[in-house]
Design a protein around this motif. Sequence first.
Motif, PDB file in Angstrom:
ATOM      1  N   ARG A 165       0.863  -3.212 -17.228  1.00 47.31           N
ATOM      2  CA  ARG A 165       0.225  -4.530 -17.130  1.00 47.31           C
ATOM      3  C   ARG A 165      -0.216  -4.819 -15.695  1.00 47.31           C
ATOM      4  NH1 ARG A 165       5.135  -8.214 -18.533  1.00 47.31           N
ATOM      5  NH2 ARG A 165       6.093  -6.651 -17.156  1.00 47.31           N
ATOM      6  N   ALA A 166      -1.219  -5.683 -15.556  1.00 47.84           N
ATOM      7  CA  ALA A 166      -1.616  -6.162 -14.226  1.00 47.84           C
ATOM      8  C   ALA A 166      -2.480  -7.395 -14.365  1.00 47.84           C
ATOM      9  CB  ALA A 166      -2.363  -5.083 -13.446  1.00 47.84           C
ATOM     10  N   VAL A 167      -2.500  -8.189 -13.301  1.00 47.45           N
ATOM     11  CA  VAL A 167      -3.441  -9.309 -13.176  1.00 47.45           C
ATOM     12  C   VAL A 167      -3.892  -9.339 -11.724  1.00 47.45           C
ATOM     13  CG1 VAL A 167      -1.509 -10.928 -12.890  1.00 47.45           C
ATOM     14  CG2 VAL A 167      -3.792 -11.798 -13.382  1.00 47.45           C
ATOM     15  N   ARG A 168      -5.181  -9.512 -11.533  1.00 48.02           N
ATOM     16  CA  ARG A 168      -5.764  -9.600 -10.186  1.00 48.02           C
ATOM     17  C   ARG A 168      -6.386 -10.977 -10.041  1.00 48.02           C
ATOM     18  NH1 ARG A 168      -9.020  -6.378  -6.281  1.00 48.02           N
ATOM     19  NH2 ARG A 168      -9.344  -7.947  -4.645  1.00 48.02           N
ATOM     20  N   GLN A 169      -5.985 -11.717  -9.012  1.00 52.75           N
ATOM     21  CA  GLN A 169      -6.587 -13.010  -8.695  1.00 52.75           C
ATOM     22  C   GLN A 169      -6.798 -13.081  -7.194  1.00 52.75           C
ATOM     23  OE1 GLN A 169      -4.337 -16.765  -8.943  1.00 52.75           O
ATOM     24  NE2 GLN A 169      -6.012 -17.567 -10.198  1.00 52.75           N
ATOM     25  N   GLY A 170      -8.066 -13.183  -6.780  1.00 47.75           N
ATOM     26  CA  GLY A 170      -8.347 -13.170  -5.350  1.00 47.75           C
ATOM     27  C   GLY A 170      -7.870 -11.861  -4.742  1.00 47.75           C
ATOM     28  N   ASP A 171      -7.129 -11.962  -3.654  1.00 48.99           N
ATOM     29  CA  ASP A 171      -6.605 -10.762  -2.998  1.00 48.99           C
ATOM     30  C   ASP A 171      -5.270 -10.311  -3.572  1.00 48.99           C
ATOM     31  OD1 ASP A 171      -8.755 -10.621  -1.262  1.00 48.99           O
ATOM     32  OD2 ASP A 171      -7.795 -11.872   0.268  1.00 48.99           O
ATOM     33  N   TRP A 172      -4.712 -11.097  -4.493  1.00 52.19           N
ATOM     34  CA  TRP A 172      -3.386 -10.782  -5.027  1.00 52.19           C
ATOM     35  C   TRP A 172      -3.472  -9.977  -6.319  1.00 52.19           C
ATOM     36  CZ3 TRP A 172       0.626 -11.430  -1.994  1.00 52.19           C
ATOM     37  CH2 TRP A 172       0.594 -12.418  -1.013  1.00 52.19           C
ATOM     38  N   LYS A 173      -2.566  -9.021  -6.440  1.00 48.38           N
ATOM     39  CA  LYS A 173      -2.464  -8.239  -7.667  1.00 48.38           C
ATOM     40  C   LYS A 173      -0.997  -8.100  -8.054  1.00 48.38           C
ATOM     41  CE  LYS A 173      -3.589  -3.816  -9.823  1.00 48.38           C
ATOM     42  NZ  LYS A 173      -4.109  -2.446  -9.604  1.00 48.38           N
ATOM     43  N   LEU A 174      -0.716  -8.475  -9.297  1.00 52.03           N
ATOM     44  CA  LEU A 174       0.608  -8.327  -9.874  1.00 52.03           C
ATOM     45  C   LEU A 174       0.537  -7.177 -10.871  1.00 52.03           C
ATOM     46  CD1 LEU A 174       3.373  -9.915  -9.778  1.00 52.03           C
ATOM     47  CD2 LEU A 174       2.634 -11.030 -11.896  1.00 52.03           C
ATOM     48  N   VAL A 175       1.446  -6.219 -10.781  1.00 50.77           N
ATOM     49  CA  VAL A 175       1.345  -5.016 -11.605  1.00 50.77           C
ATOM     50  C   VAL A 175       2.729  -4.517 -11.997  1.00 50.77           C
ATOM     51  CG1 VAL A 175       1.221  -3.539  -9.544  1.00 50.77           C
ATOM     52  CG2 VAL A 175       0.332  -2.680 -11.710  1.00 50.77           C
ATOM     53  N   SER A 176       2.832  -3.956 -13.188  1.00 45.97           N
ATOM     54  CA  SER A 176       4.090  -3.340 -13.613  1.00 45.97           C
ATOM     55  C   SER A 176       3.792  -2.145 -14.484  1.00 45.97           C
ATOM     56  CB  SER A 176       4.969  -4.336 -14.370  1.00 45.97           C
ATOM     57  OG  SER A 176       4.499  -4.527 -15.698  1.00 45.97           O
ATOM     58  N   LEU A 236       4.140  -7.055  -6.507  1.00 46.71           N
ATOM     59  CA  LEU A 236       3.067  -7.909  -5.978  1.00 46.71           C
ATOM     60  C   LEU A 236       2.453  -7.260  -4.742  1.00 46.71           C
ATOM     61  CD1 LEU A 236       1.621 -10.729  -6.081  1.00 46.71           C
ATOM     62  CD2 LEU A 236       3.387 -11.515  -4.480  1.00 46.71           C
ATOM     63  N   TYR A 237       1.125  -7.188  -4.731  1.00 46.35           N
ATOM     64  CA  TYR A 237       0.426  -6.573  -3.597  1.00 46.35           C
ATOM     65  C   TYR A 237      -0.728  -7.458  -3.144  1.00 46.35           C
ATOM     66  CZ  TYR A 237       3.050  -2.537  -5.139  1.00 46.35           C
ATOM     67  OH  TYR A 237       4.086  -1.706  -5.514  1.00 46.35           O
ATOM     68  N   ASN A 238      -0.975  -7.423  -1.827  1.00 44.69           N
ATOM     69  CA  ASN A 238      -2.161  -8.059  -1.265  1.00 44.69           C
ATOM     70  C   ASN A 238      -3.217  -6.967  -1.090  1.00 44.69           C
ATOM     71  OD1 ASN A 238      -4.166  -9.140   0.494  1.00 44.69           O
ATOM     72  ND2 ASN A 238      -2.729 -10.711   1.144  1.00 44.69           N
ATOM     73  N   ILE A 239      -4.199  -6.959  -1.968  1.00 41.88           N
ATOM     74  CA  ILE A 239      -5.170  -5.876  -2.008  1.00 41.88           C
ATOM     75  C   ILE A 239      -6.055  -5.850  -0.765  1.00 41.88           C
ATOM     76  CG2 ILE A 239      -7.150  -4.960  -3.295  1.00 41.88           C
ATOM     77  CD1 ILE A 239      -4.424  -4.475  -4.617  1.00 41.88           C
ATOM     78  N   SER A 240      -6.248  -6.997  -0.122  1.00 37.89           N
ATOM     79  CA  SER A 240      -7.119  -7.030   1.058  1.00 37.89           C
ATOM     80  C   SER A 240      -6.536  -6.245   2.227  1.00 37.89           C
ATOM     81  CB  SER A 240      -7.386  -8.475   1.492  1.00 37.89           C
ATOM     82  OG  SER A 240      -6.199  -9.086   1.953  1.00 37.89           O
ATOM     83  N   THR A 241      -5.217  -6.139   2.286  1.00 37.27           N
ATOM     84  CA  THR A 241      -4.566  -5.418   3.379  1.00 37.27           C
ATOM     85  C   THR A 241      -3.805  -4.189   2.907  1.00 37.27           C
ATOM     86  OG1 THR A 241      -2.614  -6.847   3.159  1.00 37.27           O
ATOM     87  CG2 THR A 241      -4.302  -7.507   4.765  1.00 37.27           C
ATOM     88  N   ASP A 242      -3.699  -4.029   1.573  1.00 38.77           N
ATOM     89  CA  ASP A 242      -2.863  -2.957   1.031  1.00 38.77           C
ATOM     90  C   ASP A 242      -3.443  -2.462  -0.292  1.00 38.77           C
ATOM     91  OD1 ASP A 242      -0.721  -1.233   0.503  1.00 38.77           O
ATOM     92  OD2 ASP A 242       0.583  -2.837  -0.240  1.00 38.77           O
ATOM     93  N   ARG A 243      -4.654  -1.899  -0.205  1.00 43.83           N
ATOM     94  CA  ARG A 243      -5.321  -1.435  -1.422  1.00 43.83           C
ATOM     95  C   ARG A 243      -4.550  -0.293  -2.090  1.00 43.83           C
ATOM     96  NH1 ARG A 243     -10.894  -0.680  -3.279  1.00 43.83           N
ATOM     97  NH2 ARG A 243     -10.575  -0.696  -5.541  1.00 43.83           N
ATOM     98  N   SER A 244      -3.793   0.450  -1.331  1.00 40.59           N
ATOM     99  CA  SER A 244      -3.040   1.577  -1.881  1.00 40.59           C
ATOM    100  C   SER A 244      -1.739   1.143  -2.548  1.00 40.59           C
ATOM    101  CB  SER A 244      -2.741   2.605  -0.776  1.00 40.59           C
ATOM    102  OG  SER A 244      -3.937   3.144  -0.259  1.00 40.59           O
ATOM    103  N   GLU A 245      -1.446  -0.159  -2.508  1.00 33.86           N
ATOM    104  CA  GLU A 245      -0.275  -0.729  -3.186  1.00 33.86           C
ATOM    105  C   GLU A 245       1.035  -0.055  -2.748  1.00 33.86           C
ATOM    106  OE1 GLU A 245      -2.067  -2.020  -7.469  1.00 33.86           O
ATOM    107  OE2 GLU A 245      -2.346   0.081  -6.921  1.00 33.86           O
TER     108      GLU A 245
END
Length: 535
Positions: A466-477, A486-495
């Motif tokens: 599962r995942a949800v992306r909103q703005g720069d935030w991505k929640l994934v499991s 939880l990851y900030n995609i703008s600074t951590d695209r590689s999660e």
Amino acid sequence: MKKLFHIIILLSIISNTLFAQNKVTGKRPNIIIILADDMGYSDIGCFGSETQTPNLDAMAKSGLRMTQFYNASRCCPTRASLLTGLYQHQAGVGDMVNHRDVPAYQGYLNQNCVTIAEALKQSGYSTLMAGKWHVGTDPSHWPIKRGFDHYFGLIDGASSYFNPTMPYRPNQKLTIALDDKEFTPGPNWYSTNAYADYAIKFIEGNKNTNKPFFLYMAFTSPHWPIQALPEDIAKYKGKYMKGWDKLRAERLERQKQLGIINKDEKLSPRDKSVPEWDSLTPEEKEQFDTKMAVYAAMVDRMDQNIGRIRKKLKELGEEENTVIMFLSDNGASNETIKGPGFTPEVLAASNKPASDPTSFTSYGSLGANISDTPFRLFKHWEYEGGTATPFIAYYPNVIKPGSIVNKPAHIIDLMATCVDLAGAPYPKVYHGNNITPTEGISLVPVFKGQNWEGHNGLFFEHEGNRAVRQGDWKLVSQRPENKWELYNISTDRSELNDLSVKYPQKVAELEALYNIWAARAGVVEFDKLAKSKSE
């Protein structure tokens, strides 16, 4: 009031006249969507690869690249979503092409969705498709039944590139179809060439219709089995002997130079299933080099055929009036040819060198980890390695050449984009069935360099991942752990830096958003789905 009424009538007449004129003159653009199969984020030149893809690179140079474009992480869910502008569950293909009694998982496109072909055909477009279908194997669900005027290709999910109807699983039947009839492949067959051959025939056949066309060009390349033509393999043999760590680092550096990855982005660690390069024997290194050379040759041959399609457009004087979009259906595949799911003949063939046309093998995690540079994991998971695709859009005299767009977008947006480009309505009712409103947002403003707000949230679910992306935030499991990260995609695209402990409120917000979507889309907890019978 009467005067206003007459003005409205006059404007309507003018609008309809212009629409009719466009139909006659072909001023509405032709639209081509090209879909690669199981190709990773970094597998073409303009996204960091050493593979030669001059035709795709030229379209990127003259068009735009979207660096944060998403698919549904698996073959048939992506195809269902792309074709309908809905999340795959809403279209009836929540998992794979397996019959289940749950509407969101019935295994073929339902009657409460329309395909891009169905929507555009109603507005005067010729609708053409070549390549892989994989959203319904029964003839009642084939492309001709879902709005395509002409179709040629593989109804199923995968096949040999040299012998495409050869079964690779027990009790399996594979089908090549021409329109609504089964087709028997002849000698000198190579799937990538054959599908492009028919796409070109369909385009040529449309030239005297005075209609614009929509072409869905769904290559099977480079999905396993990795099989390529000798002249293409020869271009790459020996280029992969430096090992995966160096290859991944080189790709990331090129991505940074190209401007598609942030300069300070870190490379995800080598996948835990991939050993140290120097721990391999010389024979194992050579075997890997051969597999990678074959894989690169497959991507190269796909690019050559994209060039053939573009050449035909130029010959017909249609290139300036054609929008081309390119993407992949999921991240790179780490799947292997092992176990009882394959026939004894195919299991034996999996041990042959990949350069042997009678082989039937894959490049597994060793190659997929390179293809998905710089991301984690692969096809099937909802991390960037499973869902991020290179995306190119080419539209002469509309898109500013060399544009790079970093806003997140999704395959659900392609339906809205196509009907916008075509000036076509999205139907509320089709063949007497109420149609689920599209989830997508047209990308035409992006193509024109205009402001594009994008989505409040993008959602992902496949077999419990599962995942949800909103703005720069991505929640994934990922299943079976089912633990939110939880990851900030703008600074951590590689999660790599899980912030879930630091920002529990953000986790709660995004989880609530995901749960609302999952209920609306018809998602069922994967472990609760009844065992199904394969279609």
